[in-house]
Design a protein around this motif. Structure first.
Motif, PDB file in Angstrom:
ATOM      1  N   ALA A  91      13.371  18.051  -8.314  1.00  0.00           N
ATOM      2  CA  ALA A  91      13.102  16.645  -8.628  1.00  0.00           C
ATOM      3  C   ALA A  91      11.611  16.372  -8.514  1.00  0.00           C
ATOM      4  N   ASP A  92      11.203  15.297  -9.146  1.00  0.00           N
ATOM      5  CA  ASP A  92       9.826  14.824  -9.010  1.00  0.00           C
ATOM      6  C   ASP A  92       9.816  13.758  -7.916  1.00  0.00           C
ATOM      7  N   TRP A  93       9.915  14.208  -6.663  1.00  0.00           N
ATOM      8  CA  TRP A  93       9.976  13.289  -5.524  1.00  0.00           C
ATOM      9  C   TRP A  93       8.705  12.452  -5.459  1.00  0.00           C
ATOM     10  N   GLN A  94       8.858  11.167  -5.193  1.00  0.00           N
ATOM     11  CA  GLN A  94       7.700  10.273  -5.188  1.00  0.00           C
ATOM     12  C   GLN A  94       6.602  10.746  -4.240  1.00  0.00           C
ATOM     13  N   GLN A  95       6.993  11.256  -3.084  1.00  0.00           N
ATOM     14  CA  GLN A  95       5.972  11.688  -2.126  1.00  0.00           C
ATOM     15  C   GLN A  95       5.263  12.976  -2.558  1.00  0.00           C
ATOM     16  N   LEU A  96       5.784  13.626  -3.588  1.00  0.00           N
ATOM     17  CA  LEU A  96       5.137  14.837  -4.093  1.00  0.00           C
ATOM     18  C   LEU A  96       4.323  14.574  -5.358  1.00  0.00           C
ATOM     19  N   LEU A  97       4.348  13.343  -5.861  1.00  0.00           N
ATOM     20  CA  LEU A  97       3.575  13.008  -7.061  1.00  0.00           C
ATOM     21  C   LEU A  97       2.114  12.785  -6.684  1.00  0.00           C
ATOM     22  N   LYS A 137       3.430  21.164  -4.859  1.00  0.00           N
ATOM     23  CA  LYS A 137       4.378  22.118  -4.285  1.00  0.00           C
ATOM     24  C   LYS A 137       4.398  22.031  -2.760  1.00  0.00           C
ATOM     25  N   PHE A 138       3.575  21.167  -2.191  1.00  0.00           N
ATOM     26  CA  PHE A 138       3.489  21.022  -0.737  1.00  0.00           C
ATOM     27  C   PHE A 138       4.543  20.031  -0.253  1.00  0.00           C
ATOM     28  N   TRP A 139       5.711  20.542   0.112  1.00  0.00           N
ATOM     29  CA  TRP A 139       6.835  19.698   0.527  1.00  0.00           C
ATOM     30  C   TRP A 139       7.011  19.640   2.035  1.00  0.00           C
ATOM     31  N   VAL A 140       6.251  20.435   2.775  1.00  0.00           N
ATOM     32  CA  VAL A 140       6.351  20.473   4.236  1.00  0.00           C
ATOM     33  C   VAL A 140       5.183  19.680   4.818  1.00  0.00           C
ATOM     34  N   LEU A 141       5.488  18.835   5.799  1.00  0.00           N
ATOM     35  CA  LEU A 141       4.428  18.097   6.485  1.00  0.00           C
ATOM     36  C   LEU A 141       4.237  18.705   7.867  1.00  0.00           C
ATOM     37  N   HIS A 142       3.069  19.317   8.066  1.00  0.00           N
ATOM     38  CA  HIS A 142       2.714  19.907   9.360  1.00  0.00           C
ATOM     39  C   HIS A 142       1.954  18.850  10.156  1.00  0.00           C
ATOM     40  N   ASP A 143       2.362  18.640  11.378  1.00  0.00           N
ATOM     41  CA  ASP A 143       1.667  17.673  12.222  1.00  0.00           C
ATOM     42  C   ASP A 143       0.762  18.437  13.179  1.00  0.00           C
ATOM     43  N   PRO A 144      -0.523  18.243  13.183  1.00  0.00           N
ATOM     44  CA  PRO A 144      -1.325  17.229  12.489  1.00  0.00           C
ATOM     45  C   PRO A 144      -2.064  17.771  11.266  1.00  0.00           C
ATOM     46  N   ASP A 145      -1.716  18.954  10.799  1.00  0.00           N
ATOM     47  CA  ASP A 145      -2.519  19.638   9.782  1.00  0.00           C
ATOM     48  C   ASP A 145      -2.325  19.143   8.356  1.00  0.00           C
ATOM     49  N   ILE A 161      14.978  22.274  -3.209  1.00  0.00           N
ATOM     50  CA  ILE A 161      15.042  20.811  -3.247  1.00  0.00           C
ATOM     51  C   ILE A 161      13.744  20.241  -3.820  1.00  0.00           C
ATOM     52  N   ALA A 162      12.624  20.782  -3.400  1.00  0.00           N
ATOM     53  CA  ALA A 162      11.332  20.294  -3.892  1.00  0.00           C
ATOM     54  C   ALA A 162      11.180  20.529  -5.395  1.00  0.00           C
ATOM     55  N   ARG A 163      11.681  21.659  -5.881  1.00  0.00           N
ATOM     56  CA  ARG A 163      11.556  21.988  -7.312  1.00  0.00           C
ATOM     57  C   ARG A 163      12.481  21.172  -8.201  1.00  0.00           C
ATOM     58  N   GLU A 221       2.231  22.305  -8.691  1.00  0.00           N
ATOM     59  CA  GLU A 221       3.513  22.935  -9.026  1.00  0.00           C
ATOM     60  C   GLU A 221       3.764  22.843 -10.527  1.00  0.00           C
ATOM     61  N   ARG A 222       3.680  21.612 -11.060  1.00  0.00           N
ATOM     62  CA  ARG A 222       3.893  21.382 -12.490  1.00  0.00           C
ATOM     63  C   ARG A 222       3.378  19.984 -12.833  1.00  0.00           C
ATOM     64  N   LEU A 223       3.182  19.746 -14.115  1.00  0.00           N
ATOM     65  CA  LEU A 223       2.788  18.415 -14.563  1.00  0.00           C
ATOM     66  C   LEU A 223       3.980  17.475 -14.490  1.00  0.00           C
ATOM     67  N   THR A 224       3.703  16.196 -14.319  1.00  0.00           N
ATOM     68  CA  THR A 224       4.788  15.223 -14.395  1.00  0.00           C
ATOM     69  C   THR A 224       5.226  15.124 -15.851  1.00  0.00           C
ATOM     70  N   PRO A 225       6.492  14.830 -16.094  1.00  0.00           N
ATOM     71  CA  PRO A 225       6.954  14.771 -17.479  1.00  0.00           C
ATOM     72  C   PRO A 225       6.381  13.570 -18.230  1.00  0.00           C
ATOM     73  N   GLY A 226       5.995  13.799 -19.472  1.00  0.00           N
ATOM     74  CA  GLY A 226       5.545  12.720 -20.353  1.00  0.00           C
ATOM     75  C   GLY A 226       4.241  12.079 -19.936  1.00  0.00           C
ATOM     76  N   GLY A 227       3.209  12.258 -20.693  1.00  0.00           N
ATOM     77  CA  GLY A 227       1.942  11.589 -20.435  1.00  0.00           C
ATOM     78  C   GLY A 227       1.268  11.979 -19.143  1.00  0.00           C
ATOM     79  N   ALA A 228       1.270  13.257 -18.837  1.00  0.00           N
ATOM     80  CA  ALA A 228       0.729  13.719 -17.557  1.00  0.00           C
ATOM     81  C   ALA A 228      -0.789  13.720 -17.512  1.00  0.00           C
ATOM     82  N   VAL A 229      -1.426  13.732 -18.663  1.00  0.00           N
ATOM     83  CA  VAL A 229      -2.888  13.748 -18.700  1.00  0.00           C
ATOM     84  C   VAL A 229      -3.346  12.599 -19.593  1.00  0.00           C
TER      85      VAL A 229
END
Length: 200
Positions: free
Chosen positions: A48-54, A134-142, A44-46, A71-79
């Protein structure tokens, strides 16, 4: 929703008793569910370019090391430069060798050896690199990571997708019909991607 609650929702559908605790359990079904949750979350994380992963990173050096969560660059104009000019991407070493040997006003970048290389090199410092984490898991509180490690872990994408991703994988693994569940997962994934982009 947590890892535990997501897996317990799947248990309700597949007629398994709910778990009091899932992570670190010796129950074979619990271990299978955690493995399927990890597999589903990675996919699931791979996909899409989920907003919370940008993420953005400002280059402090030239070349600039890639972030640990890259994980990867955002498409178009990433730098882009500090002044806002977009760098053109270079995709192979041969092209890069030619580009760095020629003086050019056009800025370029190339990713090699877990670093972003800039040409002209002096323009790299202060540049902004936009990427998908690539960090799609939220560990509480880490904080975020890419591996499920506890019952109370949550996701940085719509959590109902994790339930649906586990469900069809569970049925497939058990040799049960899963086509309808997979189709439902795919439809919901597309809907959530569009909603995340503001296109729903």
């Amino acid at each position: 929703m947590t890892l535990l609650s997501a897996i317990n929702q799947v248990c309700d559908v597949v007629s398994l008793d709910q778990f009091d605790s899932i992570y670190g359990s010796n129950d074979p079904n619990a271990r299978t569910m955690v493995a399927l949750a990890q597999e589903a979350g990675d996919e699931i994380a791979r996909r899409a370019d989920w907003q919370q992963l940008l993420k953005e990173r400002v280059a402090l050096s030239s070349p600039e090391p890639l972030p640990d969560d890259y994980e990867r660059l955002t498409p178009g104009g990433a730098v882009r430069s500090a002044a806002g000019a977009f760098y053109r991407p270079v995709t192979n070493s041969s092209q890069w060798a030619v580009i760095v040997g020629v003086v050019s006003a056009q800025p370029y970048f190339f990713i090699k050896g877990n670093q972003v290389l800039f040409s002209p090199a002096a323009t790299g410092v202060g540049s902004v690199i936009e990427y998908v984490s690539k960090f799609w898991v939220l560990h509480d509180p880490d904080g975020p990571g890419d591996t499920l490690e506890a019952d109370d872990d949550t996701t940085l994408f719509p959590e109902r997708l994790l339930v649906k991703g586990i469900l069809w994988r569970w049925k497939r693994q058990k040799g049960l019909p899963f086509d309808d569940n997979l189709a439902e997962f795919e439809a919901d994934l597309l809907q959530e991607i569009n909603a995340d982009r503001g296109a729903s």
